[in-house]
Write a protein that holds these residues in place. Structure first.
Motif, PDB file in Angstrom:
ATOM      1  N   SER A   8       0.838  -1.193   0.000  1.00 45.14           N
ATOM      2  CA  SER A   8       0.000   0.000   0.000  1.00 45.14           C
ATOM      3  C   SER A   8       0.870   1.238   0.000  1.00 45.14           C
ATOM      4  CB  SER A   8      -0.900  -0.004   1.244  1.00 45.14           C
ATOM      5  OG  SER A   8      -1.473   1.264   1.459  1.00 45.14           O
ATOM      6  N   THR A   9       0.283   2.345  -0.480  1.00 47.12           N
ATOM      7  CA  THR A   9       0.980   3.627  -0.452  1.00 47.12           C
ATOM      8  C   THR A   9       0.568   4.482   0.735  1.00 47.12           C
ATOM      9  OG1 THR A   9      -0.726   4.627  -1.848  1.00 47.12           O
ATOM     10  CG2 THR A   9       1.186   3.654  -2.972  1.00 47.12           C
ATOM     11  N   PHE A  10      -0.381   4.003   1.583  1.00 46.10           N
ATOM     12  CA  PHE A  10      -0.856   4.851   2.680  1.00 46.10           C
ATOM     13  C   PHE A  10      -0.924   4.140   4.025  1.00 46.10           C
ATOM     14  CE2 PHE A  10      -4.583   2.982   0.686  1.00 46.10           C
ATOM     15  CZ  PHE A  10      -5.338   2.542   1.761  1.00 46.10           C
TER      16      PHE A  10
ATOM     17  N   ASN B 232      12.559  -0.090 -10.489  1.00 46.01           N
ATOM     18  CA  ASN B 232      12.047  -1.353  -9.960  1.00 46.01           C
ATOM     19  C   ASN B 232      12.130  -1.453  -8.438  1.00 46.01           C
ATOM     20  OD1 ASN B 232      14.834  -1.498  -9.930  1.00 46.01           O
ATOM     21  ND2 ASN B 232      14.858  -3.719 -10.200  1.00 46.01           N
ATOM     22  N   ILE B 233      12.372  -0.354  -7.749  1.00 47.77           N
ATOM     23  CA  ILE B 233      12.437  -0.392  -6.282  1.00 47.77           C
ATOM     24  C   ILE B 233      11.612   0.758  -5.725  1.00 47.77           C
ATOM     25  CG2 ILE B 233      13.898  -0.337  -4.238  1.00 47.77           C
ATOM     26  CD1 ILE B 233      16.206  -1.338  -5.919  1.00 47.77           C
ATOM     27  N   LYS B 234      10.687   0.420  -4.845  1.00 46.06           N
ATOM     28  CA  LYS B 234       9.829   1.428  -4.232  1.00 46.06           C
ATOM     29  C   LYS B 234       9.876   1.260  -2.716  1.00 46.06           C
ATOM     30  CE  LYS B 234       6.695   1.314  -8.173  1.00 46.06           C
ATOM     31  NZ  LYS B 234       7.197   2.583  -8.706  1.00 46.06           N
ATOM     32  N   LEU B 235       9.926   2.383  -2.041  1.00 50.37           N
ATOM     33  CA  LEU B 235       9.977   2.384  -0.585  1.00 50.37           C
ATOM     34  C   LEU B 235       8.799   3.196  -0.048  1.00 50.37           C
ATOM     35  CD1 LEU B 235      11.572   1.910   2.135  1.00 50.37           C
ATOM     36  CD2 LEU B 235      12.589   4.155   1.726  1.00 50.37           C
ATOM     37  N   THR B 236       8.118   2.658   0.930  1.00 50.14           N
ATOM     38  CA  THR B 236       7.045   3.368   1.621  1.00 50.14           C
ATOM     39  C   THR B 236       7.266   3.234   3.113  1.00 50.14           C
ATOM     40  OG1 THR B 236       5.503   2.815  -0.165  1.00 50.14           O
ATOM     41  CG2 THR B 236       4.559   3.651   1.870  1.00 50.14           C
TER      42      THR B 236
ATOM     43  N   TRP C 269       6.267   2.079  10.487  1.00 57.26           N
ATOM     44  CA  TRP C 269       6.312   0.922   9.594  1.00 57.26           C
ATOM     45  C   TRP C 269       7.117   1.241   8.336  1.00 57.26           C
ATOM     46  CZ3 TRP C 269       3.850   1.688   4.844  1.00 57.26           C
ATOM     47  CH2 TRP C 269       2.968   2.759   4.793  1.00 57.26           C
ATOM     48  N   LEU C 270       7.539   0.174   7.704  1.00 57.76           N
ATOM     49  CA  LEU C 270       8.373   0.276   6.507  1.00 57.76           C
ATOM     50  C   LEU C 270       7.977  -0.833   5.555  1.00 57.76           C
ATOM     51  CD1 LEU C 270      11.005   1.360   5.033  1.00 57.76           C
ATOM     52  CD2 LEU C 270      12.215  -0.446   6.267  1.00 57.76           C
ATOM     53  N   GLN C 271       7.924  -0.484   4.264  1.00 57.86           N
ATOM     54  CA  GLN C 271       7.571  -1.464   3.239  1.00 57.86           C
ATOM     55  C   GLN C 271       8.417  -1.207   2.004  1.00 57.86           C
ATOM     56  OE1 GLN C 271       3.234  -2.072   1.913  1.00 57.86           O
ATOM     57  NE2 GLN C 271       4.134  -0.797   0.312  1.00 57.86           N
ATOM     58  N   GLN C 272       8.913  -2.267   1.392  1.00 57.16           N
ATOM     59  CA  GLN C 272       9.733  -2.103   0.195  1.00 57.16           C
ATOM     60  C   GLN C 272       9.285  -3.092  -0.873  1.00 57.16           C
ATOM     61  OE1 GLN C 272      13.832  -1.664   1.141  1.00 57.16           O
ATOM     62  NE2 GLN C 272      14.301  -0.633  -0.762  1.00 57.16           N
ATOM     63  N   GLN C 273       9.191  -2.593  -2.117  1.00 61.78           N
ATOM     64  CA  GLN C 273       8.771  -3.414  -3.246  1.00 61.78           C
ATOM     65  C   GLN C 273       9.879  -3.468  -4.284  1.00 61.78           C
ATOM     66  OE1 GLN C 273       4.869  -0.928  -3.437  1.00 61.78           O
ATOM     67  NE2 GLN C 273       4.453  -2.762  -4.635  1.00 61.78           N
ATOM     68  N   PHE C 274      10.018  -4.647  -4.897  1.00 65.02           N
ATOM     69  CA  PHE C 274      10.984  -4.865  -5.962  1.00 65.02           C
ATOM     70  C   PHE C 274      10.247  -5.447  -7.163  1.00 65.02           C
ATOM     71  CE2 PHE C 274      13.155  -5.038  -1.962  1.00 65.02           C
ATOM     72  CZ  PHE C 274      14.345  -4.348  -2.169  1.00 65.02           C
ATOM     73  N   ILE C 275      10.437  -4.837  -8.326  1.00 67.07           N
ATOM     74  CA  ILE C 275       9.725  -5.240  -9.530  1.00 67.07           C
ATOM     75  C   ILE C 275      10.731  -5.633 -10.597  1.00 67.07           C
ATOM     76  CG2 ILE C 275       8.076  -4.506 -11.298  1.00 67.07           C
ATOM     77  CD1 ILE C 275       7.121  -2.366  -9.297  1.00 67.07           C
ATOM     78  N   THR C 276      10.587  -6.848 -11.120  1.00 65.97           N
ATOM     79  CA  THR C 276      11.440  -7.315 -12.205  1.00 65.97           C
ATOM     80  C   THR C 276      10.555  -7.848 -13.328  1.00 65.97           C
ATOM     81  OG1 THR C 276      11.649  -9.601 -11.409  1.00 65.97           O
ATOM     82  CG2 THR C 276      13.193  -7.976 -10.511  1.00 65.97           C
ATOM     83  N   ALA C 277      11.186  -8.289 -14.401  1.00 63.28           N
ATOM     84  CA  ALA C 277      10.425  -8.725 -15.566  1.00 63.28           C
ATOM     85  C   ALA C 277       9.577  -9.950 -15.264  1.00 63.28           C
ATOM     86  CB  ALA C 277      11.370  -9.016 -16.727  1.00 63.28           C
ATOM     87  N   LYS C 278      10.061 -10.866 -14.423  1.00 65.59           N
ATOM     88  CA  LYS C 278       9.337 -12.108 -14.172  1.00 65.59           C
ATOM     89  C   LYS C 278       8.829 -12.236 -12.742  1.00 65.59           C
ATOM     90  CE  LYS C 278       8.832 -15.203 -16.527  1.00 65.59           C
ATOM     91  NZ  LYS C 278       7.699 -15.546 -17.417  1.00 65.59           N
ATOM     92  N   VAL C 279       9.523 -11.631 -11.786  1.00 67.20           N
ATOM     93  CA  VAL C 279       9.147 -11.809 -10.385  1.00 67.20           C
ATOM     94  C   VAL C 279       9.121 -10.456  -9.680  1.00 67.20           C
ATOM     95  CG1 VAL C 279       9.743 -12.888  -8.183  1.00 67.20           C
ATOM     96  CG2 VAL C 279      10.143 -14.128 -10.323  1.00 67.20           C
ATOM     97  N   ASP C 280       8.031 -10.176  -8.989  1.00 67.29           N
ATOM     98  CA  ASP C 280       7.938  -9.027  -8.085  1.00 67.29           C
ATOM     99  C   ASP C 280       7.867  -9.569  -6.664  1.00 67.29           C
ATOM    100  OD1 ASP C 280       7.632  -7.660 -10.451  1.00 67.29           O
ATOM    101  OD2 ASP C 280       5.481  -7.294 -10.176  1.00 67.29           O
ATOM    102  N   TYR C 281       8.440  -8.828  -5.727  1.00 67.57           N
ATOM    103  CA  TYR C 281       8.314  -9.246  -4.340  1.00 67.57           C
ATOM    104  C   TYR C 281       8.355  -8.020  -3.436  1.00 67.57           C
ATOM    105  CZ  TYR C 281      13.459  -8.907  -4.314  1.00 67.57           C
ATOM    106  OH  TYR C 281      14.754  -8.475  -4.434  1.00 67.57           O
TER     107      TYR C 281
END
Length: 891
Positions: free
Chosen positions: A198-200, A459-463, A537-549
């Motif tokens: 989430s972004t919020f 491909n990297i997002k931090l919230t 709280w902290l959340q991090q997203q990683f996006i690649t061509a085949k796998v996101d986590y």
């Protein structure tokens, strides 16, 4: 890890931008949910109809366009690397009428006694804003069945408004009546399904929603609508106007509304409500800063329905309501509910640069809740459905026939509350026998939220976010109506019975013994709860061509303490003044991944573990009169799911398998104990539950005009251990008693565990028709823990067939029968010159008029092993055929 990941690359990021327009008027459409399916990212169009994704992965993907008032479409896009890709204008069919179907109030008002959870009269907009086929369909179509998503209580759903959290800290729930008749300004927002990124918010297992009530998010124009329904209210009116964002950077939005019924579908119910909302937004430095002030409120007075016994429904009909009676020839309900939750929010959005945004807000609300009830002493129970008035309670056939004929006679002096009789008794006896009291639950609460979103690179997002909350709860009761008596002496009537020779024990307030009280005076109990909490709280997203986590973590601190305003005679040492401080530190961790088989087929998996501090509302054994608690500790929740998501040109949907484990949960139920002649509180601790099942949501597009949708679940929710229960007697005639409660393998009641809906949908030239068949099964009555104590059956002889069969009948949990309903909705939008439009919508629910469907029920706290047929559960039945007719004008 955080410090090493915040370097922003100097090369231009990959971006995707576009705007959504009305296919008829070519005007922008705000509040539309745009999902980049392959990357599981969502945006909501602003007042100009624009959306903007920053830091996306280049390549082929699919844009899903959905909202409560547009027909959903999917568009393939090709995202170029290291540049801004701009889509062509996305034209959508705007169906104004669907907005008015989103909150039709199809859930019954079932606010009953204090010890029974009630249901809201509203449907969460979460189910409307979500682009998930399953959540959208079952959330609306099955709401009249009291369906709960994955069986979760609503404390596991988070509600934010303009980025500020509004689940109250005492009960953990959001008050939907606070936004009643404000549909026009609560239909835009962001939804997080279950525990997704989430972004919020960090999120929770039941999902989260952030309603966007900022003035700048609404397009310029106005809207007026009028509605008729034969449900809990009859008429609803709403009017809204927005200036849009003006050249000076200001935007204003104002909305008013109301609901009214002199008498609703159920006898003796009524509804009176007026709502308002106002928002002003100022954008500075070309939109780099945005400051918004929003205020709203929805004062309501309503007369609710109560459940009753099946034999009474059979005698007088399904619309029976025991809460009311005649006083001087006019109807009066004993349980009048008055609520008002005025709210103010100041929020600030700082777009630091193209990659970073800081959203902060402060919200304050003062929840005023006043609920009346009849109280009596040394007199007959005034409730018409008191168990001694039931034919099934009588010992012989003559008495059974006598009471049966009384119920069938239609004599309201017997079948309803006899107000005139109570007043006559009060006026002709020396002491007060009957009265009406008002139970107040006032909560002043302030919340600060701040969330930081950073696109580190494509491909990297931090919230990350922080939250701080402070609440002061005031619970007390006042004299509402003396019913002809002159005054009331403030003593505990049940303690007086057992401690007649001890004048101190029976005092409700030793600081003011034998106090005489009159109308509107406080009496009985009066205490405060101070609740403080904070989390980061902290959340991090990683996006690649085949796998996101993704992964995330959260730490929380909670503390609360009771402060008594009366020195109770039963608990003189721990009722007055500040009590013990209870504090808890809790943690939550979550993670998940998405495997992209192709651009249209995905496998996702999510897991989380969290601990939650006890809910203050149920932490105390008898909070009205003492600071005593049981051994308090945080509950634990472990949840996981695996999902197959697909999006083909004609077929899209999701199939999910999930399991959630609850450990060390608490529950409190209150009831009158016939043996001790007093009210008792039964506190269950260390309770474990398992919720697991499979969900399926499908949408098949037959042609551009016709489509078919299917959404359903097969699940089971059950207790998985035998917890400890503590019985606390409010008159203190006995010490607290702790004993094992045998709940293992009993089902959690209150919601169907097998349910689904099949819909046929038609849309052509702004006509829409939806026909749905809804099915349900495996719904159980909510069990009374007092019936599962071994001490109640010490005299049972297993070798005595009659006794043993009676024992099994008392502890057996009732399972309701399966069934189905049929709903039909029709709507039309007519576009006029100069951006004007008319819309009409007609929703017909339960068109087969099926009135024999049990939607809920709870076991009786009373039971008698010698008369196992007595003291059956109380039920709620589905209302018969009902409609919602709406007409709106937009200008």
């Amino acid at each position: 890890m955080l410090l090493s990941s915040i370097t922003v690359f100097s090369q231009r990021q990959t971006e995707l931008k576009g705007n959504v327009i009305n296919s008829a008027t070519k005007m922008p459409v705000a509040g539309v949910l745009i999902t980049l399916i392959g990357q599981n990212q969502t945006k909501t169009t602003d007042a100009h109809g624009e959306f903007h994704f920053i830091g996306v992965v280049p390549g082929d993907d699919i844009l899903s366009v959905s909202s409560s008032n547009v027909t959903s479409i999917e568009i393939p896009v090709k995202i170029e690397p290291n540049t801004l890709t701009v889509t062509n204008d996305i034209a959508v069919y705007v169906i104004e009428s669907k907005d008015n179907l989103s909150l039709t109030g199809v859930i019954d008002d079932a606010i009953v006694d204090d010890d029974v959870d009630g249901m809201s009269q509203e449907i969460s907009s979460m189910i409307i804003l979500s682009n998930d086929v399953y959540l959208n369909k079952v959330g609306y179509q099955l709401s009249s069945l009291r369906f709960k998503i994955r069986g979760y209580d609503n404390i596991y759903q988070e509600k934010y408004i303009n980025g500020v959290k509004f689940n109250d800290q005492n009960r953990g729930k959001f008050n939907y009546s606070s936004i009643g008749a404000l549909n026009d300004v609560t239909r835009n927002g962001d939804v997080v399904n279950y525990f997704a990124p989430s972004t919020f918010t960090f999120g929770t297992i039941g999902g989260a929603e952030n309603l966007n009530m900022r003035a700048g998010s609404f397009t310029k124009g106005g809207k007026i609508s009028m509605s008729y329904t034969n449900k809990n209210y009859n008429y609803r009116g709403m009017a809204t106007y927005s200036t849009g964002l003006m050249d000076d950077g200001y935007a204003y939005t104002i909305s008013i509304g109301g609901k009214y019924a002199d008498e609703g579908y159920i006898d003796g119910t009524s509804y009176k409500n007026f709502s308002y909302a106002f928002s002003v937004e100022k954008q500075l430095n070309n939109g780099k800063h945005s400051i918004t002030f929003t205020t709203f409120g929805s004062p309501v007075e309503r007369w609710p329905q109560a459940g009753t016994y099946e034999e009474i429904y059979d005698l007088v009909g399904r619309k029976y309501n025991p809460n009311w009676g005649y006083q001087n020839g006019k109807k009066r309900n004993a349980k009048v509910i008055k609520a008002f939750d005025p709210t103010g929010i100041v929020s600030h959005i700082w777009k630091i640069n193209r990659n970073a945004t800081l959203t902060s807000g402060v919200g304050v609300h003062y929840s005023l809740d006043n609920r009346t009830a009849i109280d009596w002493y040394k007199g007959a129970d005034p409730k018409p459905d008191y168990y001694r008035n039931l034919p099934s309670y009588q010992d012989n056939e003559v008495a059974k026939e006598f009471y049966t004929n009384l119920w069938k006679s239609g004599d309201k002096s017997f079948t309803q509350i006899n107000w005139d009789k109570m007043i006559h008794i009060n006026q002709t006896t020396e002491d007060l026998v009957y009265m009406v009291e008002a139970r107040h639950n006032d909560l002043l609460e302030g919340t600060f939220n701040s969330t930081f979103n950073l696109n580190i690179k494509d491909n990297i997002k931090l919230t990350a976010g922080i939250e701080a909350r402070k609440s002061k709860l005031k619970q007390y009761k006042t004299v509402e109506d003396l019913l002809g008596a002159k005054f009331l002496k403030d003593i505990d009537k049940y303690a007086e019975r057992d401690f007649a020779g001890n004048s101190e024990v029976k005092q409700n307030d030793l600081n003011h013994p034998d106090r005489i009280v009159y109308t509107n005076d406080v009496f009985g109990y009066n205490y405060h709860l101070d609740i403080h909490s904070a989390n980061a709280w902290l959340q991090q997203q990683f996006i690649t061509a085949k796998v996101d986590y993704y992964f995330g973590a959260k730490v929380s601190y909670t503390e609360f303490a009771r402060k008594g305003r009366m020195k109770n005679g039963r608990y003189p040492t721990n009722s007055y003044g500040k009590g013990k401080n209870h504090d808890f530190i809790d943690f939550a961790f979550k993670g998940g991944l998405t495997y992209k088989i192709t651009g249209r087929h995905f496998i996702t998996a999510n897991a989380n573990i969290m601990t939650n501090a006890p809910i203050p509302d149920i932490a105390y054994t008898s909070p009205r009169i003492t600071d005593k608690t049981v051994d308090l500790k945080s509950g634990k929740v472990i949840s996981m799911d695996i999902n197959y998501i697909f999006s083909l040109p004609q077929l899209s949907g999701r199939i999910s398998l999930y399991q959630t484990l609850f450990f060390d949960q608490m529950h409190r139920i209150s009831y009158y104990n016939d043996f001790q002649k007093t009210y008792v509180n039964h506190i269950i601790t260390g309770m474990d539950k398992i919720n697991r099942g499979i969900e399926i949501g499908l949408n098949y597009k037959i042609t551009d005009i016709w489509s078919v949708s299917l959404a359903g679940t097969v699940a089971e929710y059950y207790y998985s251990n035998n917890p400890k229960g503590t019985v606390s007697y409010e008159n203190n005639a006995k010490d607290d008693v702790s004993e094992t409660v045998y709940l293992n393998n009993y089902y959690v009641g209150g919601t169907p565990q097998i349910a689904g809906t099949l819909g046929l949908n038609y849309f052509y030239k702004y006509w829409f028709i939806n026909l749905n068949v809804n099915g349900f099964a495996r719904n159980h009555v909510e069990i009374a823990p007092i019936r599962r104590l071994a001490s109640n059956y010490k005299t049972i002889n297993p070798n005595n067939p009659e006794q043993f069969e009676a024992y099994k009948k008392i502890i057996r949990q009732e399972r309701y029968g399966s069934g189905y309903t049929v709903d039909l909705s029709i709507g039309k939008t007519i576009y006029l010159p100069k951006r004007q439009s008319l819309n009409f919508s007609f929703a017909f629910n339960n068109i087969l008029d099926r009135r024999n469907i049990k939607t809920g029920g709870y076991e009786n706290g009373r039971f008698d092993i010698s008369y196992s047929n007595r003291f059956s559960p109380k039920y709620y039945y589905m209302q018969g055929f009902n409609c919602f007719l709406n007409a709106g004008y937009r200008f």
